[in-house]
Scaffold this motif. Structure first.
Motif, short mmCIF file in Angstrom:
data_model
loop_
_atom_site.label_atom_id
_atom_site.label_comp_id
_atom_site.label_asym_id
_atom_site.label_seq_id
_atom_site.Cartn_x
_atom_site.Cartn_y
_atom_site.Cartn_z
N VAL A 105 0.86 -1.18 0.00
CA VAL A 105 0.00 0.00 0.00
C VAL A 105 0.90 1.23 0.00
O VAL A 105 1.80 1.36 0.83
N THR A 106 0.66 2.14 -0.94
CA THR A 106 1.46 3.36 -1.04
C THR A 106 0.62 4.55 -0.61
O THR A 106 -0.41 4.84 -1.21
N LEU A 107 1.07 5.23 0.46
CA LEU A 107 0.35 6.37 0.99
C LEU A 107 1.31 7.52 1.28
O LEU A 107 2.53 7.32 1.40
N LEU A 108 0.75 8.71 1.39
CA LEU A 108 1.54 9.86 1.80
C LEU A 108 1.85 9.76 3.29
O LEU A 108 1.12 9.11 4.04
#
Length: 207
Positions: A105-108
Motif C-alpha cells: 500500500v502506497t500512501l503519503l
C-alpha cells in the motif's frame, strides 16, 4: 439467452395480464401446455432479475422447446468453470490460514500517520474502511440494477400508460412515494410487477 448455472426466475404475460411465474422451465412448460399457437405469439416472458424479455422459440412439442432451452444454457460455461477449478492458486504472502494476505500500500506520510493513530493500527483501520466501501458499493449496485430492471420492463409494457415518463424520472430520482403514486392506477399486474422489480431501487433510503 445467456448461459447460467442458476435457474432463471421469470414471469410471463399475455395481454398485459400475468399468466405464469417461476423458473424458466416451469413457465415455458405452463405456457406451452396451456395456450394455443395463436396465443403463444402474444406471450412475453421477462427475466425477474433484469426485467428484460426472454426470447423463447415455442415451435414443436414441449420437450423440444425445453431441449432447445437446455442446449442454449449449457456448454461453455461449465467447461470454463472446470478449467478455473483446475488452476493452481498462486502462493500468497501473509497468514493465508487465517485468511490474511499481505500486499503493498502506497500512501503519503500524513496518511500513514493518521492510519497508525487509529484504534487497532493501520491494518485494522484499512480493513474497516474497505469493508464499508464495499458495503456502500454493493448497495449502490443493487439500486442501479433495480432501476434498470424496472426501466426495461416499463419500456416494454408500460410505455403508453398514464404518466410513464414521470414515473421513470421518479424512479431514477429515488422518490419512492411519488413513483408509487404515479403508477397506482396502472393495470394491476403491470403495476405489481413494476413494484416487485423496483423494490431495491429505494433500499438506500432505509439504510
Amino acid at each position: 439467452m445467456q448461459a447460467s448455472s442458476n435457474p432463471i426466475s421469470c414471469t410471463a404475460f399475455v395481454d398485459r395480464a400475468c399468466f405464469a411465474k417461476g423458473s424458466l422451465q416451469h413457465v415455458v412448460t405452463t405456457v406451452k401446455d396451456s395456450l394455443e399457437d395463436s396465443k403463444l405469439a402474444q406471450i412475453l416472458i421477462f427475466n425477474d432479475g433484469t426485467g428484460k424479455p426472454i426470447d423463447v422459440d415455442f415451435r414443436g412439442s414441449t420437450d423440444e422447446v425445453l431441449d432447445r432451452l437446455s442446449s442454449e444454457s449449457g456448454g461453455g460455461h461449465n467447461s470454463n468453470a472446470k478449467e478455473k477449478e483446475n488452476e493452481l492458486p498462486a502462493r500468497k504472502v501473509g497468514r493465508p490460514k487465517l485468511g490474511v494476505v499481505s500486499g503493498e500500500v502506497t500512501l503519503l506520510p500524513r496518511q500513514w500517520d493518521w492510519l497508525k493513530a487509529q484504534p487497532g493500527g493501520a491494518s485494522v483501520t484499512l480493513r474497516k474502511l474497505i469493508d464499508e466501501a464495499r458495503r456502500v458499493g454493493e448497495s449502490e449496485s443493487k439500486v442501479r440494477a433495480a432501476q434498470e430492471a424496472a426501466y426495461h420492463f416499463m419500456t416494454a409494457m408500460a410505455g403508453d400508460l398514464n404518466q410513464y415518463e414521470e414515473a421513470l424520472r421518479a424512479l431514477y430520482a429515488g422518490n419512492e412515494a411519488l413513483f408509487y403514486e404515479l403508477i397506482d392506477d396502472w393495470i394491476p399486474d403491470i403495476r405489481d410487477y413494476v413494484k416487485y422489480l423496483a423494490k431495491a431501487a429505494f433500499m438506500q433510503k432505509d439504510n
